[in-house]
Design a protein around this motif. Structure first.
Motif, PDB file in Angstrom:
ATOM      1  N   PHE A 247      -4.718  -3.842   7.331  1.00  0.00           N
ATOM      2  CA  PHE A 247      -5.440  -3.846   6.053  1.00  0.00           C
ATOM      3  C   PHE A 247      -5.708  -5.303   5.636  1.00  0.00           C
ATOM      4  CE2 PHE A 247      -2.472  -0.280   6.173  1.00  0.00           C
ATOM      5  CZ  PHE A 247      -3.340   0.803   6.069  1.00  0.00           C
ATOM      6  N   PRO A 248      -6.612  -5.986   6.327  1.00  0.00           N
ATOM      7  CA  PRO A 248      -6.802  -7.430   6.051  1.00  0.00           C
ATOM      8  C   PRO A 248      -7.290  -7.729   4.639  1.00  0.00           C
ATOM      9  CG  PRO A 248      -8.481  -6.596   7.560  1.00  0.00           C
ATOM     10  CD  PRO A 248      -7.479  -5.519   7.418  1.00  0.00           C
ATOM     11  N   ARG A 249      -8.271  -6.973   4.146  1.00  0.00           N
ATOM     12  CA  ARG A 249      -8.812  -7.261   2.812  1.00  0.00           C
ATOM     13  C   ARG A 249      -7.798  -6.914   1.725  1.00  0.00           C
ATOM     14  NH1 ARG A 249     -13.616  -8.603   0.943  1.00  0.00           N
ATOM     15  NH2 ARG A 249     -14.513  -8.356   3.022  1.00  0.00           N
ATOM     16  N   ALA A 250      -7.135  -5.791   1.872  1.00  0.00           N
ATOM     17  CA  ALA A 250      -6.115  -5.415   0.885  1.00  0.00           C
ATOM     18  C   ALA A 250      -4.950  -6.411   0.905  1.00  0.00           C
ATOM     19  CB  ALA A 250      -5.612  -4.006   1.171  1.00  0.00           C
ATOM     20  N   ALA A 251      -4.586  -6.896   2.085  1.00  0.00           N
ATOM     21  CA  ALA A 251      -3.509  -7.884   2.177  1.00  0.00           C
ATOM     22  C   ALA A 251      -3.922  -9.208   1.537  1.00  0.00           C
ATOM     23  CB  ALA A 251      -3.129  -8.103   3.643  1.00  0.00           C
ATOM     24  N   TRP A 252      -5.208  -9.574   1.659  1.00  0.00           N
ATOM     25  CA  TRP A 252      -5.695 -10.798   1.020  1.00  0.00           C
ATOM     26  C   TRP A 252      -5.601 -10.684  -0.505  1.00  0.00           C
ATOM     27  CZ3 TRP A 252      -6.737 -15.559   0.275  1.00  0.00           C
ATOM     28  CH2 TRP A 252      -7.735 -15.979  -0.605  1.00  0.00           C
ATOM     29  N   LYS A 253      -6.013  -9.543  -1.039  1.00  0.00           N
ATOM     30  CA  LYS A 253      -5.919  -9.336  -2.481  1.00  0.00           C
ATOM     31  C   LYS A 253      -4.457  -9.324  -2.940  1.00  0.00           C
ATOM     32  CE  LYS A 253     -10.277  -6.790  -2.989  1.00  0.00           C
ATOM     33  NZ  LYS A 253     -10.905  -5.518  -3.421  1.00  0.00           N
ATOM     34  N   ALA A 254      -3.586  -8.739  -2.127  1.00  0.00           N
ATOM     35  CA  ALA A 254      -2.165  -8.729  -2.479  1.00  0.00           C
ATOM     36  C   ALA A 254      -1.587 -10.139  -2.466  1.00  0.00           C
ATOM     37  CB  ALA A 254      -1.403  -7.837  -1.500  1.00  0.00           C
ATOM     38  N   THR A 255      -2.032 -10.967  -1.533  1.00  0.00           N
ATOM     39  CA  THR A 255      -1.561 -12.357  -1.473  1.00  0.00           C
ATOM     40  C   THR A 255      -1.996 -13.130  -2.705  1.00  0.00           C
ATOM     41  OG1 THR A 255      -1.703 -12.276   0.943  1.00  0.00           O
ATOM     42  CG2 THR A 255      -1.610 -14.456  -0.084  1.00  0.00           C
ATOM     43  N   ARG A 256      -3.245 -12.970  -3.099  1.00  0.00           N
ATOM     44  CA  ARG A 256      -3.732 -13.649  -4.309  1.00  0.00           C
ATOM     45  C   ARG A 256      -2.945 -13.207  -5.542  1.00  0.00           C
ATOM     46  NH1 ARG A 256     -10.129 -13.681  -5.079  1.00  0.00           N
ATOM     47  NH2 ARG A 256      -9.344 -14.713  -6.945  1.00  0.00           N
ATOM     48  N   SER A 257      -2.608 -11.918  -5.585  1.00  0.00           N
ATOM     49  CA  SER A 257      -1.872 -11.416  -6.741  1.00  0.00           C
ATOM     50  C   SER A 257      -0.442 -11.946  -6.755  1.00  0.00           C
ATOM     51  CB  SER A 257      -1.883  -9.887  -6.723  1.00  0.00           C
ATOM     52  OG  SER A 257      -1.110  -9.372  -7.764  1.00  0.00           O
TER      53      SER A 257
ATOM     54  N   THR B 130       1.851   9.573  -1.538  1.00  0.00           N
ATOM     55  CA  THR B 130       1.388  10.959  -1.593  1.00  0.00           C
ATOM     56  C   THR B 130      -0.073  11.030  -2.035  1.00  0.00           C
ATOM     57  OG1 THR B 130       3.635  11.620  -2.175  1.00  0.00           O
ATOM     58  CG2 THR B 130       1.888  13.240  -2.532  1.00  0.00           C
ATOM     59  N   CYS B 131      -0.443  10.183  -2.988  1.00  0.00           N
ATOM     60  CA  CYS B 131      -1.842  10.145  -3.447  1.00  0.00           C
ATOM     61  C   CYS B 131      -2.772   9.688  -2.334  1.00  0.00           C
ATOM     62  CB  CYS B 131      -1.972   9.227  -4.662  1.00  0.00           C
ATOM     63  SG  CYS B 131      -1.106   9.795  -6.135  1.00  0.00           S
ATOM     64  N   VAL B 132      -2.329   8.745  -1.521  1.00  0.00           N
ATOM     65  CA  VAL B 132      -3.167   8.259  -0.411  1.00  0.00           C
ATOM     66  C   VAL B 132      -3.428   9.391   0.572  1.00  0.00           C
ATOM     67  CG1 VAL B 132      -3.206   6.702   1.561  1.00  0.00           C
ATOM     68  CG2 VAL B 132      -2.428   5.871  -0.641  1.00  0.00           C
ATOM     69  N   VAL B 133      -2.391  10.184   0.876  1.00  0.00           N
ATOM     70  CA  VAL B 133      -2.543  11.257   1.850  1.00  0.00           C
ATOM     71  C   VAL B 133      -3.513  12.322   1.349  1.00  0.00           C
ATOM     72  CG1 VAL B 133      -1.308  13.094   3.059  1.00  0.00           C
ATOM     73  CG2 VAL B 133      -0.270  10.839   2.835  1.00  0.00           C
ATOM     74  N   SER B 134      -3.436  12.654   0.089  1.00  0.00           N
ATOM     75  CA  SER B 134      -4.242  13.756  -0.452  1.00  0.00           C
ATOM     76  C   SER B 134      -5.525  13.290  -1.135  1.00  0.00           C
ATOM     77  CB  SER B 134      -3.403  14.556  -1.451  1.00  0.00           C
ATOM     78  OG  SER B 134      -2.959  13.715  -2.515  1.00  0.00           O
TER      79      SER B 134
ATOM     80  N   GLU C  37      -3.707  -0.773  -3.572  1.00  0.00           N
ATOM     81  CA  GLU C  37      -2.535  -0.771  -4.451  1.00  0.00           C
ATOM     82  C   GLU C  37      -1.249  -0.633  -3.647  1.00  0.00           C
ATOM     83  OE1 GLU C  37      -0.765   1.726  -8.291  1.00  0.00           O
ATOM     84  OE2 GLU C  37      -2.776   2.171  -7.490  1.00  0.00           O
ATOM     85  N   LEU C  38      -1.286   0.218  -2.615  1.00  0.00           N
ATOM     86  CA  LEU C  38      -0.108   0.407  -1.778  1.00  0.00           C
ATOM     87  C   LEU C  38       0.252  -0.873  -1.022  1.00  0.00           C
ATOM     88  CD1 LEU C  38       2.005   2.290  -0.550  1.00  0.00           C
ATOM     89  CD2 LEU C  38       0.312   3.006   1.134  1.00  0.00           C
ATOM     90  N   VAL C  39      -0.753  -1.533  -0.466  1.00  0.00           N
ATOM     91  CA  VAL C  39      -0.507  -2.781   0.269  1.00  0.00           C
ATOM     92  C   VAL C  39       0.032  -3.856  -0.666  1.00  0.00           C
ATOM     93  CG1 VAL C  39      -1.640  -4.667   1.514  1.00  0.00           C
ATOM     94  CG2 VAL C  39      -2.144  -2.298   2.107  1.00  0.00           C
ATOM     95  N   GLU C  40      -0.511  -3.930  -1.880  1.00  0.00           N
ATOM     96  CA  GLU C  40      -0.025  -4.925  -2.834  1.00  0.00           C
ATOM     97  C   GLU C  40       1.450  -4.705  -3.161  1.00  0.00           C
ATOM     98  OE1 GLU C  40      -0.958  -6.522  -7.374  1.00  0.00           O
ATOM     99  OE2 GLU C  40      -2.417  -5.282  -6.308  1.00  0.00           O
TER     100      GLU C  40
ATOM    101  N   GLU D 117      -9.584   3.845  -0.407  1.00  0.00           N
ATOM    102  CA  GLU D 117      -9.570   2.381  -0.334  1.00  0.00           C
ATOM    103  C   GLU D 117      -8.817   1.775  -1.518  1.00  0.00           C
ATOM    104  OE1 GLU D 117     -12.666  -1.379   0.157  1.00  0.00           O
ATOM    105  OE2 GLU D 117     -13.413   0.690   0.081  1.00  0.00           O
ATOM    106  N   SER D 118      -9.071   2.267  -2.725  1.00  0.00           N
ATOM    107  CA  SER D 118      -8.381   1.721  -3.890  1.00  0.00           C
ATOM    108  C   SER D 118      -6.888   2.019  -3.838  1.00  0.00           C
ATOM    109  CB  SER D 118      -8.989   2.289  -5.170  1.00  0.00           C
ATOM    110  OG  SER D 118      -8.852   3.708  -5.206  1.00  0.00           O
ATOM    111  N   TYR D 119      -6.531   3.227  -3.383  1.00  0.00           N
ATOM    112  CA  TYR D 119      -5.111   3.562  -3.248  1.00  0.00           C
ATOM    113  C   TYR D 119      -4.433   2.676  -2.205  1.00  0.00           C
ATOM    114  CZ  TYR D 119      -5.293   7.757  -6.189  1.00  0.00           C
ATOM    115  OH  TYR D 119      -5.397   8.612  -7.249  1.00  0.00           O
ATOM    116  N   CYS D 120      -5.133   2.439  -1.096  1.00  0.00           N
ATOM    117  CA  CYS D 120      -4.563   1.600  -0.034  1.00  0.00           C
ATOM    118  C   CYS D 120      -4.342   0.171  -0.525  1.00  0.00           C
ATOM    119  CB  CYS D 120      -5.480   1.601   1.190  1.00  0.00           C
ATOM    120  SG  CYS D 120      -5.340   3.097   2.190  1.00  0.00           S
TER     121      CYS D 120
END
Length: 818
Positions: free
Chosen positions: A523-533, A478-482, A494-497, A489-492
């Protein structure tokens, strides 16, 4: 599903110019008709097929406004039949378009509409170059006309196989000007091919085989990319097959295009296509005879959208398709389906009172669609299911659909399990309990808490953490939509992670793997950060990569569906997906990641076990496959290839890396690798030394490193073995050998002498085996005493006896030992 959309009539044709005429065409006659809206949505062109003259066969109607000359075209025999209608546009002048009427013999009329003068003939063109050519399909792509024409063979007695490949796909540039049209030369896209139906999107052209095509050609589709001059072969059952850039017209031959893929294509199942159409995003919508709706992308990948709730489709069943953003509208037998293309979820299902429906453009309203029926023009407005007042309908449906898939996979019955059967059967209580808990928990914020059964209350306390995670995820969506653009970008991220972590902690089946592929692609960059995490990747104090992932996560990475299980549909296994992410954002870490993965494999699976990852394809080879799929190759990629080969520590990989270094002429690195990996095994040591000795015999690049090289000489190699290797790899000389060469790069005995002396001075292996015997205090050992046996003496014999015999006899009498 209870429909929440609103159907309203926008026009009954009374307010349109020649509206009654349009209604007559739609209501009367059984002739097949095609209705095409103009690019701006202001005009409608109706094509009446197989209509006898003098009745008009092409009629244009103005949906908005009125005035000006009208357009009605009819023709009499021997005028050929109509091949199709096109709407070419001008990229240089947005909004400028024309109506093209193309006949089978290649003649085309271009008409333009003006607000004051109405429809006017702009120009008449001849598309085909041959008089015997016949156009079977035509479309307009950007500023070009593309068509498939039949070129009958000159020899009427040709066999059936040659007659099947008598078609040709051509293209001509078309430039719309203020006063006329400029037609470019004919460009051959594909020749000697079967009959194709051409469908154009703004960026590429789909070539769909006709129903009576050759057997092999009816198993795949072709996609032509004009800007890249490339043809892609794609099959719905196998996904992407092959792609080829057409550098010249000689490479446009159909049979040459298939030359490298005949074996794969012959094993494919024939195409099952009942209806096809191009979506607004440039993909191809395919409806099978069984009612399955699929989307074929321009890169050859295909995904399933949804299934029509109908019996197998007959040839005469009309299916209308059109996309409005992410919504797919489909009409079959008077039933309107609105489907979310991304999730495949049916948003609305509406039973219409009319059977024949033609979709129109509705650019002004995003949440509605417009369609034409014999009784008027209608608009259907649909609302978001979450705003319809029903208690979480999508969530409840999602639970039961997921339960259907779960139970169906584990069922031994051949009957298909549906959501309706699951709700009414009462056998499976898990989805019923979960939906009750979800509705109870989600309604606590809006309404007083409803009563929950004791059994469900106990289950609620067990899954409270998972439920809280789900609620926070929904809140984040909901936060991403609004959110504003700066925070999206920061919400995305977190969502991807959260999504990547959720999938890694669930069953890694084909659906989850396909979902992760889409997340990594979108979301390649967000997915990369999620993988590292998720893997907890970081560098320690020594600069080494360290991963603190749990064994469950490692098993998901390595034990999920493999390439042979997911097929060639653009979906790659999770290990390859993560390697591609490393390669894009942190390529230097890729070899270390592969090495960490191998360490986990060696602990969790037997090294040679077929059930483990290393029992199929070695991990370093899978990582190399990801590296090989890069479009551009650089020196950094060569270094990565070396590191991946060496980190595996497999003999074949080490030798491959050694040969790669030799090819790159990095001699210092060659010696370092040889010195490091010769210690792994005697057999690898021998192979490395033999390889370097062969290089030493051919050139003088290794001369500065001979002292190190000679130390690697295996103990079992003799001087004759060394000389044999050297003589076998001496470079061939064009001249007669001379004692003193002026080139200075020949091998001399002086260079080889230290190695030979070292081998000669080294104790032989057989000598070491008998060293204990050879180190005896006396050599040779003393001869043992001999004992002579005398024959018995004859009676009365006076012959003298030897002295030794007398001594032995007296000794025996005395009892002494000899």
């Amino acid at each position: 599903m209870k429909p929440s959309g609103t159907l309203r009539q926008l026009s009954d044709f009374s307010d349109l110019s020649r509206g009654r005429r349009l209604q007559e065409l739609l209501c009367h006659g059984e002739e097949p008709r095609r209705v095409r809206p103009s690019p701006d949505g202001r005009h409608l062109v109706v094509l009446q097929e197989n209509r006898p003259p003098p009745l008009p066969q092409v009629v244009a109607f103005q949906l908005r406004g009125g005035g000006g000359a009208e357009l009605e075209r009819s023709w009499r025999p021997p005028q050929p039949a109509l091949a199709g209608l096109v709407f070419p546009q001008s990229p240089a002048a947005p909004g400028r378009w024309a109506l093209g009427i193309v006949w089978e013999h290649g003649r085309a009329e271009l008409w333009r509409f003006g607000s004051a003068e109405g429809w006017q003939l702009l120009q008449t063109l001849e598309l085909c170059q041959g008089a015997r050519a016949r156009v079977v399909s035509v479309c307009s792509q950007a500023a070009s006309l593309v068509w498939c024409e039949e070129r009958p063979p000159l020899d009427t007695r040709s066999d059936v196989s040659k007659c099947a490949f008598r078609f040709c796909v051509c293209a001509r540039a078309l430039e719309l000007g203020e006063q006329g049209v400029r037609l470019g030369p004919v460009r051959i896209v594909l020749h000697n091919c079967p009959e194709y139906r051409v469908l154009a999107s703004p960026w590429h052209v789909f070539l769909v085989p006709a129903s009576g095509s050759f057997a092999t050609a009816s198993k795949f589709l072709l996609i032509w990319h004009p800007e890249q001059a490339k043809l892609t072969i794609a099959a719905p059952s196998a996904g992407f097959v092959h792609s080829k850039v057409l550098h010249s017209s000689s490479e446009s031959d159909f049979r040459k295009l298939l030359l490298g893929s005949v074996g794969l294509l012959s094993a494919l199942a024939p195409l099952d296509i009942h209806t096809c159409a191009v979506s607004s995003c440039g993909a191809l919508l395919l409806v099978s005879r069984k009612g399955a709706v699929n989307v074929l992308e321009a890169d050859g990948t295909q995904r399933h959208v949804f299934d029509l709730e109908a019996e197998p489709l007959a040839r005469g069943d009309a299916v209308e398709l059109k996309t409005y953003g992410s919504i797919l509208a489909c009409v079959l037998a008077g039933v309107l389906y609105l489907v979310n293309q991304n999730s495949g979820r049916v948003i609305e299902k509406k039973i219409l009172s009319m059977k024949e429906v033609h979709f129109l453009e509705s650019p002004e309203e995003e949440d509605s669609i417009q369609f034409l029926a014999p009784t008027g023009i209608y608009s259907f407005s649909f609302s978001n299911p979450e705003d319809s007042g029903r208690p979480e309908p999508c969530l409840v449906e999602m639970v039961f659909e997921e339960a259907c898939r779960y139970y169906q996979r584990r069922s031994l019955s051949s009957s298909k399990l549906t959501v309706e059967k699951l709700k009414k059967g009462g056998v499976f209580q898990a989805p019923v309990a979960l939906t009750a808990i979800l509705q109870h928990s989600l309604h606590q914020k809006q309404k007083p808490a409803r009563g929950l059964q004791d059994t469900y209350a106990k289950l609620l306390s067990t899954i409270s953490l998972e439920l809280q995670s789900y609620l926070s995820l929904e809140l984040l969506k909901t936060c991403v939509v609004s959110a504003s653009e700066s925070k999206v970008e920061s919400y995305c991220e977190e969502l991807v992670e959260q999504e990547v972590s959720r999938v890694l902690h669930s069953d890694m089946d084909k659906d989850n793997l396909a979902y992760l592929n889409s997340v990594f692609t979108s979301f390649p960059r967000a997915a990369w950060k999620a993988t590292r995490s998720c893997l907890q990747l970081q560098q320690n104090g020594d600069g080494l990569l360290v991963a603190r992932a749990t064994p469950e996560v490692w098993k998901k990475i390595l034990g999920g569906p493999q390439q042979e299980e997911v097929g060639q549909n653009g979906v790659v296994p999770l290990f390859e997906l993560i390697c591609a992410s490393f390669l894009r954002f942190k390529p230097k870490w890729l070899p270390s990641f592969v090495e960490l993965t191998q360490q986990y494999v060696s602990i969790s699976w037997p090294y040679s076990g077929k059930e483990g990852p290393e029992g199929r394809v070695p991990l370093y080879k899978r990582a190399l496959g990801v590296l090989a799929r890069k479009s551009k190759h650089s020196e950094v990629d060569d270094e990565l290839e070396l590191e991946l080969l060496l980190c595996s520590k497999r003999p074949k990989a080490v030798l491959q890396a050694l040969h790669l270094l030799i090819r790159l002429k990095q001699w210092q690195r060659v010696v370092e690798v040889a010195e490091k990996f010769s210690k792994l095994s005697p057999l690898l040591n021998k192979e490395i030394f033999t390889t370097l000795l062969a290089e030493f015999a051919q050139h003088r690049e290794l001369d500065p490193y001979l002292d190190t090289l000679w130390l690697l000489c295996p103990a079992e190699l003799s001087t004759s073995d060394i000389l044999t290797v050297v003589l076998q790899h001496l470079p061939c000389s064009q001249q007669d050998p001379v004692p003193f060469s002026s080139e200075g790069n020949q091998l001399t005995v002086g260079l080889l002498k230290p190695l030979l002396q070292r081998v000669m001075q080294r104790p032989c292996v057989q000598d070491e085996m008998y060293s204990d015997a050879l180190q005896s205090p006396t050599f040779p050992p003393p001869t043992p005493p001999r004992e002579h046996k005398n024959p018995p003496k004859a009676a009365g014999s006076d012959a003298p006896q030897p002295a030794g015999a007398r001594t032995s006899a007296s000794a025996l009498v005395r009892g002494d030992t000899v």
